[in-house]
Design an enzyme around this catalytic site. Structure first.
Site, PDB file in Angstrom:
ATOM      1  N   LYS A 187       0.859  -1.191   0.000  1.00 24.76           N
ATOM      2  CA  LYS A 187       0.000   0.000   0.000  1.00 24.76           C
ATOM      3  C   LYS A 187       0.892   1.237   0.000  1.00 24.76           C
ATOM      4  O   LYS A 187       1.731   1.425   0.888  1.00 24.76           O
ATOM      5  CB  LYS A 187      -0.872  -0.039   1.254  1.00 24.76           C
TER       6      LYS A 187
HETATM    7  O1  G3P Z   1      -9.139   1.741   4.373  1.00 21.97           O
HETATM    8  C1  G3P Z   1      -9.002   3.041   4.877  1.00 21.97           C
HETATM    9  C2  G3P Z   1      -9.792   3.140   6.117  1.00 21.97           C
HETATM   10  O2  G3P Z   1      -9.223   2.377   7.133  1.00 21.97           O
HETATM   11  C3  G3P Z   1     -10.043   4.499   6.587  1.00 21.97           C
HETATM   12  O3  G3P Z   1     -11.232   4.438   7.272  1.00 21.97           O
HETATM   13  O4  G3P Z   1     -12.952   5.156   8.811  1.00 21.97           O
HETATM   14  O5  G3P Z   1     -10.550   5.802   9.196  1.00 21.97           O
HETATM   15  O6  G3P Z   1     -11.843   6.842   7.358  1.00 21.97           O
HETATM   16  P1  G3P Z   1     -11.654   5.624   8.213  1.00 21.97           P
END
Ligand code: G3P
Length: 221
Positions: A87
């Site tokens: 990634k």
């Molecule tokens: O895959 C990316 C993700 O983990 C981000 O999620 O909820 O932190 O915006 P969030």
């Protein structure tokens, strides 16, 4: 649409795997930190454990932000397991790294995508996946789902093989909308995947079926 789980929690990954619907796992440094995995050796060991649970791709994120550092980390990460996908963040050196790794046959997931232009650039450089962050766009009053629609159109126009991996998914409606708009993958918290199976009419219907069955066994009709 493929279902990935967005966590570094081994129990949750196993639960999704046991459900029979899991196609892969995505992690990020915040998710690793949440599990209390500290130090490079432990983090790499944790990736190995994730790869043993799932049968799909496992995204492992680099920490470096310079080209040389990202390549060095990528080379080490892919040695952990053949299903590791590196990634890489959407930054200038990241784009160079995507091209370099693609040319070496290493799969990259380009993360922190917030615009169609960023997705186009990552696909052009050879990313296997782009990760548009739906929920974080919603958080700033922008419709994250529109980005999925835009990227789908662009990738289809030019037959890019890069997969749209919708990330930052917060609830089951996001997952359904991703499927409607043609995302290739949705990476979700376990709670959102499990929420898909719930409907009050299912519960009421099942309760009635079982009550009728039990009553008929007592009365014979
Ligand atoms: O895959 C990316 C993700 O983990 C981000 O999620 O909820 O932190 O915006 P969030």
């Amino acid at each position: 649409m493929k279902f990935f789980i967005d966590t570094a929690n081994l129990a949750q990954i196993k639960e999704a795997q046991d459900l029979g619907v899991l196609d892969g796992v995505t992690t990020n440094p915040s998710l690793m930190a949440k599990e209390g995995v500290v130090g490079k050796e432990n983090i790499y060991e944790h990736y190995r454990k994730i790869c043993e649970i799932t049968t799909g791709d496992v995204s492992a994120e680099v920490i470096s932000t310079d080209f040389d550092g990202m390549i060095k980390e990528a080379d080490a990460l892919v040695k952990i397991h053949p299903r590791i996908v590196v990634k890489i963040p959407m930054i200038k050196d990241g784009v160079k790294a995507i091209k370099h790794l693609h040319d070496k046959g290493i799969k990259v997931n380009c993360t922190l995508i917030f615009s169609a232009g960023q997705a186009l650039l990552a696909a052009k450089a050879g990313a296997a996946y782009v990760s548009p962050f739906i929920g974080r766009l919603d958080d700033i009053s922008t419709d994250g789902m529109e980005l999925i629609e835009q990227i789908r159109l662009i990738f289809d126009n030019y037959n890019f093989q890069c997969e749209i991996l919708a990330a930052s998914i917060r609830h089951p409606v996001h997952i359904v909308k991703c499927a409607e708009y043609g995302a290739d993958v949705a990476t979700c918290p376990l709670s959102s995947i499990l929420a898909l199976l719930k409907h009050p009419l299912t519960d009421i219907g099942l309760e009635k079926f079982l009550a009728d069955y039990n009553a008929s066994q007592k009365t014979g009709k």
